[in-house]
Every structure is written in C-alpha cells, then in structure tokens.
Design an enzyme around this catalytic site. Structure first.
Site, PDB file in Angstrom:
ATOM      1  N   GLU A 187      -0.657  -8.483   2.659  1.00 51.60           N
ATOM      2  CA  GLU A 187      -0.932  -7.753   3.911  1.00 51.60           C
ATOM      3  C   GLU A 187      -0.625  -8.615   5.127  1.00 51.60           C
ATOM      4  O   GLU A 187      -1.011  -9.769   5.182  1.00 51.60           O
ATOM      5  CB  GLU A 187      -2.403  -7.293   3.946  1.00 51.60           C
ATOM      6  CG  GLU A 187      -2.678  -6.204   2.937  1.00 51.60           C
ATOM      7  CD  GLU A 187      -4.079  -5.586   3.034  1.00 51.60           C
ATOM      8  OE1 GLU A 187      -4.931  -6.122   3.762  1.00 51.60           O
ATOM      9  OE2 GLU A 187      -4.295  -4.562   2.370  1.00 51.60           O
ATOM     10  N   THR A 215      -1.449   2.419  -8.268  1.00 52.72           N
ATOM     11  CA  THR A 215      -2.531   3.115  -8.961  1.00 52.72           C
ATOM     12  C   THR A 215      -1.980   4.243  -9.834  1.00 52.72           C
ATOM     13  O   THR A 215      -2.441   4.443 -10.958  1.00 52.72           O
ATOM     14  CB  THR A 215      -3.548   3.646  -7.930  1.00 52.72           C
ATOM     15  OG1 THR A 215      -3.979   2.526  -7.163  1.00 52.72           O
ATOM     16  CG2 THR A 215      -4.736   4.294  -8.580  1.00 52.72           C
ATOM     17  N   SER A 256      -5.604   5.578  -0.781  1.00 50.10           N
ATOM     18  CA  SER A 256      -5.432   4.138  -0.871  1.00 50.10           C
ATOM     19  C   SER A 256      -6.623   3.461  -1.554  1.00 50.10           C
ATOM     20  O   SER A 256      -7.772   3.712  -1.193  1.00 50.10           O
ATOM     21  CB  SER A 256      -5.259   3.585   0.544  1.00 50.10           C
ATOM     22  OG  SER A 256      -5.036   2.213   0.495  1.00 50.10           O
ATOM     23  N   SER A 257      -6.338   2.620  -2.550  1.00 42.41           N
ATOM     24  CA  SER A 257      -7.423   1.877  -3.219  1.00 42.41           C
ATOM     25  C   SER A 257      -7.861   0.767  -2.280  1.00 42.41           C
ATOM     26  O   SER A 257      -7.041  -0.057  -1.877  1.00 42.41           O
ATOM     27  CB  SER A 257      -6.941   1.222  -4.510  1.00 42.41           C
ATOM     28  OG  SER A 257      -6.030   2.042  -5.187  1.00 42.41           O
ATOM     29  N   GLY A 288      -1.572  -5.361  -2.457  1.00 45.37           N
ATOM     30  CA  GLY A 288      -0.391  -6.176  -2.179  1.00 45.37           C
ATOM     31  C   GLY A 288      -0.619  -7.059  -0.961  1.00 45.37           C
ATOM     32  O   GLY A 288      -1.648  -6.972  -0.281  1.00 45.37           O
ATOM     33  N   ASN A 294      -1.476   5.467   3.101  1.00 45.71           N
ATOM     34  CA  ASN A 294      -1.601   6.139   1.812  1.00 45.71           C
ATOM     35  C   ASN A 294      -2.819   7.067   1.828  1.00 45.71           C
ATOM     36  O   ASN A 294      -3.909   6.634   2.184  1.00 45.71           O
ATOM     37  CB  ASN A 294      -1.750   5.051   0.732  1.00 45.71           C
ATOM     38  CG  ASN A 294      -1.875   5.607  -0.672  1.00 45.71           C
ATOM     39  OD1 ASN A 294      -1.881   6.832  -0.866  1.00 45.71           O
ATOM     40  ND2 ASN A 294      -1.990   4.734  -1.648  1.00 45.71           N
ATOM     41  N   SER A 354       0.822  -1.199   0.000  1.00 46.99           N
ATOM     42  CA  SER A 354       0.000   0.000   0.000  1.00 46.99           C
ATOM     43  C   SER A 354       0.867   1.264   0.000  1.00 46.99           C
ATOM     44  O   SER A 354       1.785   1.395   0.811  1.00 46.99           O
ATOM     45  CB  SER A 354      -0.912  -0.003   1.228  1.00 46.99           C
ATOM     46  OG  SER A 354      -1.698   1.152   1.211  1.00 46.99           O
ATOM     47  N   GLY A 355       0.608   2.145  -0.933  1.00 47.09           N
ATOM     48  CA  GLY A 355       1.352   3.393  -1.013  1.00 47.09           C
ATOM     49  C   GLY A 355       2.581   3.299  -1.901  1.00 47.09           C
ATOM     50  O   GLY A 355       3.333   4.264  -2.051  1.00 47.09           O
TER      51      GLY A 355
HETATM   52  P1  ATP Z   1      -2.733   1.298  -2.336  1.00 43.78           P
HETATM   53  O1  ATP Z   1      -2.420  -0.170  -2.333  1.00 43.78           O
HETATM   54  O2  ATP Z   1      -2.902   1.835  -0.961  1.00 43.78           O
HETATM   55  O3  ATP Z   1      -3.829   1.672  -3.257  1.00 43.78           O
HETATM   56  P2  ATP Z   1      -0.856   2.251  -4.319  1.00 43.78           P
HETATM   57  O4  ATP Z   1       0.272   1.320  -4.528  1.00 43.78           O
HETATM   58  O5  ATP Z   1      -1.932   2.243  -5.329  1.00 43.78           O
HETATM   59  O6  ATP Z   1      -1.398   2.041  -2.836  1.00 43.78           O
HETATM   60  P3  ATP Z   1      -0.633   5.016  -5.086  1.00 43.78           P
HETATM   61  O7  ATP Z   1      -1.941   5.501  -4.627  1.00 43.78           O
HETATM   62  O8  ATP Z   1      -0.443   4.760  -6.520  1.00 43.78           O
HETATM   63  O9  ATP Z   1      -0.242   3.724  -4.223  1.00 43.78           O
HETATM   64  O10 ATP Z   1       0.511   6.023  -4.635  1.00 43.78           O
HETATM   65  C1  ATP Z   1       0.502   6.647  -3.373  1.00 43.78           C
HETATM   66  C2  ATP Z   1       0.929   8.088  -3.505  1.00 43.78           C
HETATM   67  O11 ATP Z   1       2.298   8.145  -3.854  1.00 43.78           O
HETATM   68  C3  ATP Z   1       0.213   8.872  -4.586  1.00 43.78           C
HETATM   69  O12 ATP Z   1      -0.969   9.433  -4.120  1.00 43.78           O
HETATM   70  C4  ATP Z   1       1.235   9.928  -4.942  1.00 43.78           C
HETATM   71  O13 ATP Z   1       1.209  10.968  -4.014  1.00 43.78           O
HETATM   72  C5  ATP Z   1       2.556   9.216  -4.745  1.00 43.78           C
HETATM   73  N1  ATP Z   1       3.089   8.664  -6.021  1.00 43.78           N
HETATM   74  C6  ATP Z   1       3.019   7.392  -6.475  1.00 43.78           C
HETATM   75  N2  ATP Z   1       3.618   7.264  -7.661  1.00 43.78           N
HETATM   76  C7  ATP Z   1       4.076   8.467  -7.998  1.00 43.78           C
HETATM   77  C8  ATP Z   1       4.793   9.015  -9.129  1.00 43.78           C
HETATM   78  N3  ATP Z   1       5.155   8.249 -10.142  1.00 43.78           N
HETATM   79  N4  ATP Z   1       5.104  10.320  -9.109  1.00 43.78           N
HETATM   80  C9  ATP Z   1       4.756  11.110  -8.072  1.00 43.78           C
HETATM   81  N5  ATP Z   1       4.093  10.671  -6.985  1.00 43.78           N
HETATM   82  C10 ATP Z   1       3.749   9.378  -6.942  1.00 43.78           C
HETATM   83 MG    MG Z   2      -3.940   2.033  -5.232  1.00 43.61          MG
END
Ligand code: ATP
Ligand code: MG
Length: 747
Positions: A438, A161, A206-207, A436, A203, A156-157
């Site tokens: 957990e 996404t 977070s999705s 991912g 996050n 997560s984070g």
């Molecule tokens: P979750 O499993 O909680 O959904 P995730 O892996 O989908 O987590 P994201 O929401 O894609 O995580 O990313 C978390 C945060 O990190 C985003 O809101 C953004 O602020 C930052 N981030 C991620 N990737 C990038 C990037 N390529 N450039 C800039 N910031 C990023």
């Molecule tokens: Mg996500």
C-alpha cells in the site's frame, strides 16, 4: 528504422515508457503508417522511427506460458496479458506461477465440469487456470506427502479473495465427501466477509484483514478439518470511513435484515441514523443485497455452531457500537481543567443497557481517565474531544475483539483432532490471502505493518524463485548464466533485523512513558540517517520519514504511531468491562482483563532500582504492542510457509473502474514491475525448472533405457541418465547433469 512491409507486427514507443504493439498498414517511401494496439493511427518516418522493432511471432498471437515469449521484456509481458485479456483468457502462466487478471465479469470457468476437467492433470496440459494450481497443490501434497501453500498476492481489488474461494471450492470438490466439515469450511467465508470486508473506493468487497487458511487432509486425500489465522483487522473503519466507503458489511446487513421485533428490542433504526455509518455519505453498495446477506450470514453462523444465544449476543454488541457512536459530549472548564459530560440521549442509555453496565459507570469511564504513575492513581477529567476518542477506542476494541473471537470459535468448529495414531497421514494446503503493498497519499502505522508483511512475502518469493534456484545450480556444480535480481533484504534489515531497527524503535518508544511520535521520529532519523533504504525527514519541521520498499518509496506520517502501537484501553474502560453483566463482553476482553489485574497487582510490587525500564514497563503493562503481536504472527506464518512447497498466484487489477474488458496499460505495467515478474520470467526461462535425482529419473524413464546401451545394474546411474538424455533430448543445452540430480529445461 527497420525495413517494414504491410502486415508486419512491430513495437513502437508509447507515452508510458514501455513499447506498444502495432500493425503496419501502409508503407510509402520513407513513411510508414501503423495502427497501434489502442487503435491509434501513427505515421512513422526515419526521423521518429528509431524506436521501432519487429515483433517476435510469439507476441503476435500471445502465449499461455510467458516463459515461451520471444520478446522477453516488459512490453512483451504487458502485451501478452493485454491480448489474452481481450480474448477472454484471464489466466496466464509464468512457469508454475499463475497470473490472474480480474475479469470483472462472471465467466463460465468455474463449473463442476471444469473442476472435473482440471483434476488429475499436469500443470500446462490444459489452458492456465486457478483450478490447475489448486490441483497441483493437491497432487503434490498426496504424492510427496509434503504440506503445500499458495501465496495469493496483488493489490486491492485484484481478485485475491475470489481466487482463494475458487481454490477452496476446488479442493472441497476433489475431496469429494460433501461432508459437514467441508460445508463448515466453505461457510466460514460469508461470516468472515460480513465482519471483515467492506466497500472501499477500490473494491466493493475489500478484505480489511489478512488471512491464512490451512486445510487438513487425511491420507486418502479427504478434508478432515481446517484452521484459519487472521492478520491485522483495520479497526479504524468501525468509527471512520473515507468518503464513499462503508463500514463493515455486517452493520448494514443487521439493519436491513434483522426482524422488526428484534430491532425494536435493540432500539435500532436505519443506517442513516448512526454517525458510524452516515458520515462517509455511502450507505448502499451496488450489487449487494444487505437483507439477503443477513439471512445468509445467519445460516452460516448456525452451520459454524453459533447458537441463537451467541447470535443475539453478537447483535447486541453490534447495536451497542452503533448507539455508542451517537453518544455526544459537552465540554466545560472545571478548576482550570477541560472536562466533559455525556449529553443525555436515548443512545447513551441504550448503550449502557446493551453493554450491560450501569449508566453512571459508563459515563465515568468515558469522561475520565485514571493514570498509574509512580504506583499512584490519578484521575483526570477528559475534554470532550478526548472523551470522543475514548468512546471510539472502546467501539473499535469491542469490534476487533469480537472479530478475533469469531475466528477462534470458527476454528474450534472446523478443527478436527486427528484420530489417535493417524497423525502421520495428515497433510495440509495453506492459502494465504493477504493485503497487497500500500502506498496512499497519507500512510500511517497500518501501512507500515502491511508493507512490512509484503516485504517478508517478497523475500520469501525472491528466496524461492531466485536464491534457491541459484544456490541449487551452484551446489550441483552446473553452469548457467547468473541473473541479477533485486534483493529486498536490506529493507527488511532496516525494518526488523538490525539493532535499533524501525519496528523495535517504535516499540521502545511505545513502552517509554514519555515517548511521543516526535521523539520516535527523531530517534529513527538519528539512527538510520545513513541507511540507503531509509529516507530521512527533510528538516526538523518535516514530520514524514520514508522507506524504500521493493515496490517503491513510501512516505509515512508518524502521527499516532505510538498510540496505535500501544493499542491499550484506559484502565477505566477495562474496569467497566469487568463490571459488565454481559458474558460475551467479558469473554472478549478476558486476556486484557487478566493482564489488567496483573498490572494492578504489580503496582504494589516493589520494583528494584536494577530493573530496566523495559522490564518495569512490561511488568506494569502485561500486554504486548500491536507491532510485536503482528511480528509474532508473521514470524509464525513465515515459519509455516518455509516448510511447505510453495505455489504463487499473482492477481492483477486491469482498471480502476471495476469494468469488464478494459485494460489500463499504465496500471498493469506498474503491477508487473511491483511484483518482480520480469525477473521471474528471466530466471525461469534461463534456468532448468524440472529436476530429478538420478534414481527418480531412471525409475520414471526406465522404459527409455531400451533405446540406449546403458545398464543401471552395471553402470553408474549418472551415466545412464546422461545416455537417456543424449538419445532423447535433441538440444544439447536443454539438460544438465549435476552432482546428484538431473536438470531439464521447459520446452
Ligand atoms: P482486497 O485486497 O481489497 O480484499 P482482493 O484482491 O481480495 O481485494 P477480490 O475481492 O477478490 O479482490 O475481487 C474484487 C472483485 O473483483 C470481486 O468482488 C469480483 O467482483 C471481481 N472478481 C475478482 N475475481 C474474479 C473472477 N475470477 N471472476 C469474476 N469476478 C472476479
Ligand atoms: Mg480480499
């Protein structure tokens, strides 16, 4: 200690069990002063310097593709990622796998120029980039007429996404039509994020669901439509959030963005007024503008063909959920039985009004429960605690069904049936953005499902990278060193394959009317006590059981497993929905209502003594359990993935504080281990990742035939390939001639 001189780059031991890089500053006698990568000065002597070794030159500067690393070990990988992160290079390859380290800052990497730059280039020609993977999907799809998929994983984070969105952005750009359908596909995201994402401690966005987005292209490479599948929305968040976390974004956006007169009609106030929003102590989220997001969601809804009426119906149900959360109950004792009454409040009347049911029916369905036993109906009063649980179950059901309906409706909007006769030209690129692995302090049924999904994906990865590789070499009869890797099949067998596997035991017990979490646990312990992937509860009083997952052992608390898995609303609430005048509410529960009617009819059906317990239950229930639904959707996902050419992106989270330029080595080494990266790099490097059939190879490198004296018209293709390789490739170990193909190393 190795003989060191000033300026040498070395590896020294570190307190996290993996070596850290250091530079020699001074050597005097048998003492040596080094400064490690964290800036810490250390004095090494013969006594403590046994763990020191010289760094390979590739590790000093860092490499864009870790296959080229000389120090092929955890320390080497970790330092390479850290070094690149420091230099602002967030992307790194391991062969064709992309590692993406979350930069936690906006980088100028995703402009139209960058799209243009990466389009039509070979992987590795330019610095590693998520666009290069997107282009590779696009290019392979068009060249091989084969569906592609990209599995984006990480905790997560980590940035899954964001990476998915960047892939979509790239694909829409190269499809290049600026068409309505492209816009619709892109605009689906703000809606899904509003309803399916929330601020968590890990996050801010977070999705709380998994998704697989398939984009369909015609034979000209133009986007024609898409389909989105969702997996396992976290329902509990609608009613409870951990401290400092929020409910789904949409609630706050609604309260901040809805025009005053509409808020008045829905009798809505501030987020602080609602117990589903105020109990976690977190209302706002830094960096998010809920009011602005509201307008964005409204316009996205419009683009996705949600009319004003649809939006209003959605908002009415969201408001109903908020009001329901504020309904309270007074407990009392009646005829020696606990019972409860709804406390009179405007929230209760408003809930009934918004759900379009009468107050008496709402009252009754929240405070009583009808049981169907032996084809007889028994109505029991509920205690105030049970009534609150019933209220929460109803709120969660409305929300999660609304989420499913949003997906369905979006899919109708973005799905375009291929024109008659043109189906052959269609190919797709699928993007999987899924939760991912957990492992929390308390792990419940949801974690078991999520970790099961991750086991499946890990197996897919393992199969792809390791097994297929090895099998291919064996099939082609070429020599290479065998690599030992961690196969997680035994864990998958335990969870879902063996007779009486964990998921089927949970299901059996959920169907069994007298089944409880305790009887389920004792059966699991009994059946699997000697399975090496299963960790038996320590004693009869211990409620935990453990599973040895590929990323480590996880202990689960089985309390609530059966109820979550049964995922059934009381017949009373189903009856209430049936009576509602709200079309949307009835539509959301349509399938369950049908099943409920079947159930009531079935209760009149004579069940023969020969019917098995399972058959009886299935007849009566008519609905399936959550885990079997999830398994079905995972099975179909795995089937879809298995006919695609896969690509992988592994996202890494560099620190827990969402900070730019901060690289937590301990956190990253754990992610490297969890994702099996080390094995990937070893197999890729020692293997022969480039391969062609003789014919392909000859047609591709025909020009080189001029350099050798081999004529494919008179001599076997195999000989000609061999001759070309001998003449052109200097290192003998860099190619192998197999039975049908030629294999090449990456240099
Ligand atoms: P979750 O499993 O909680 O959904 P995730 O892996 O989908 O987590 P994201 O929401 O894609 O995580 O990313 C978390 C945060 O990190 C985003 O809101 C953004 O602020 C930052 N981030 C991620 N990737 C990038 C990037 N390529 N450039 C800039 N910031 C990023
Ligand atoms: Mg996500």
């Amino acid at each position: 200690m190795v003989l060191l001189t000033k300026g040498d780059n070395v590896w020294v031991d570190s307190d996290i069990g993996v070596a850290i890089g250091a530079k020699v500053r001074k050597v005097t006698g048998d003492k040596c002063v080094v400064v490690d990568d964290t800036g810490k000065e250390r004095v090494l002597s013969h006594q403590n310097g046994s763990g020191v070794s010289l760094m390979h030159p590739t590790s000093v500067e860092g490499v864009a593709d870790m296959i080229r690393l000389g120090d092929l070990n955890e320390a080497g990988l970790l330092r390479n990622l850290q070094l690149r992160h420091k230099q602002g290079h967030i992307y790194t390859y391991i062969g064709s796998v992309l590692v993406a380290v979350n930069p936690y800052e906006l980088l100028p990497l995703y402009t139209a120029e960058q799209v243009h730059l990466y389009h039509g280039r070979q992987l590795g020609e330019l610095p590693p980039h998520v666009f290069a993977i997107a282009d590779s999907c696009y290019f392979n799809m068009r060249r091989n007429h084969c569906n592609q998929c990209c599995i984006i994983s990480g905790e997560s984070g980590a940035g899954k996404t964001e990476s998915t969105k960047l892939m979509l952005q790239f694909l829409a750009a190269v499809s290049g039509q600026h068409s309505w359908i492209e816009q619709q596909i892109l605009e689906a995201n703000p809606i899904l994020e509003a309803f399916g994402n929330a601020k968590t401690i890990r996050n801010d966005n977070s999705s709380r669901f998994g998704k697989y987005v398939e984009i369909f292209f015609n034979n000209k490479g133009v986007i024609e439509g898409a389909h989105m599948e969702q997996y396992l929305l976290e329902k509990s968040r609608v009613c409870h959030q951990a401290s400092n976390e929020r409910n789904y974004h949409i609630f706050y956006c609604l309260l901040m963005g809805l025009p005053e007169e509409q808020k008045k009609i829905l009798s809505l106030g501030k987020a602080e007024d609602y117990s589903y929003l105020n109990a976690s102590g977190c209302i706002t989220c830094d960096g998010r503008e809920d009011a602005t997001d509201y307008s964005r969601i409204r316009s996205a809804l419009k683009i996705l063909t949600f009319g004003d009426r649809d939006c209003w119906d959605i908002f009415k149900l969201l408001a109903a959920i908020l009001h329901m959360g504020n309904i309270d109950f007074r407990g009392s004792i009646m005829n020696n039985m606990e019972s409860s009454d709804v406390s009179a409040s405007p929230h209760f009347t408003m809930s009934a009004k918004l759900l379009e049911v009468d107050t008496a029916s709402l009252d009754a369905s929240l405070t009583k429960r009808t049981f169907l036993t032996n084809r007889e109906r028994v109505c029991k009063p509920l205690s105030s605690e049970q009534a609150r649980d019933t209220r929460d179950a109803f709120a969660k059901a409305i929300y999660s069904k609304m989420f499913l309906w949003l997906f369905e409706k979006i899919n109708v909007a973005i799905h375009k049936k291929p024109a008659q006769g043109s189906t052959q030209g269609y190919n797709s690129i699928g993007l999987l953005d899924i939760f991912g692995f957990e492992n929390f302090k308390t792990n419940s049924f949801e974690q078991l499902c999520i970790n099961f999904a991750n086991e499946q994906l890990q197996q897919f990865f393992v199969r792809h990278v390791f097994k297929l590789e090895q099998e291919e070499y064996t099939r082609e009869d070429i020599s290479w060193k065998r690599i030992i890797f961690t196969d997680n099949q035994p864990t998958l067998d335990l969870l879902a394959v063996k007779p009486l596997n964990i998921l089927s035991l949970i299901d059996e017990e959920s169907h069994f009317p007298k089944g409880t979490d305790t009887t389920m646990l004792s059966k699991m312990n009994q059946v699997h006590k000697s399975n090496s992937s299963y960790i038996v509860s320590k004693s009869d009083h211990d409620i935990y059981f453990g599973i040895k997952h590929f990323a480590g052992a996880v202990y689960y608390n089985p309390t609530g497993f059966l109820e979550k898995n049964r995922d059934a609303l009381s017949p009373d609430l189903m009856g209430l929905v049936q009576k509602s005048s709200s079309k949307l509410l009835r539509l959301l529960f349509e399938k369950d209502l049908n099943a409920n009617t079947m159930k009531q009819n079935n209760s009149k059906v004579v069940i023969t003594p020969k019917s098995s317990l399972r058959q009886v239950n299935e007849k009566c229930r008519g609905t399936t359990t959550l885990s079997s639904q999830f398994r079905q959707s995972l099975d179909s996902l795995m089937r879809a993935l298995s006919i695609c050419e896969p690509h992988f992106i592994r996202c890494f989270k560099p620190n827990h504080s969402k900070a730019a330029k901060l690289f937590d080595r301990e956190l990253c080494i754990r992610q490297l281990r969890d994702s099996g990266m080390l094995e990937t790099i070893r197999i890729r490097k020692s293997g022969f990742p480039i391969r062609h059939t003789y014919r392909e190879f000859l047609s591709r490198y025909r020009v080189l035939l001029n350099t050798v004296t081999c004529d494919p018209r008179t001599e076997p293709e195999e000989e000609c390939c061999n001759a070309i390789c001998k003449a052109v490739i200097r290192q003998e170990d860099d190619w192998r001639i197999g039975k049908t193909k030629i294999f090449l190393k990456v240099r």
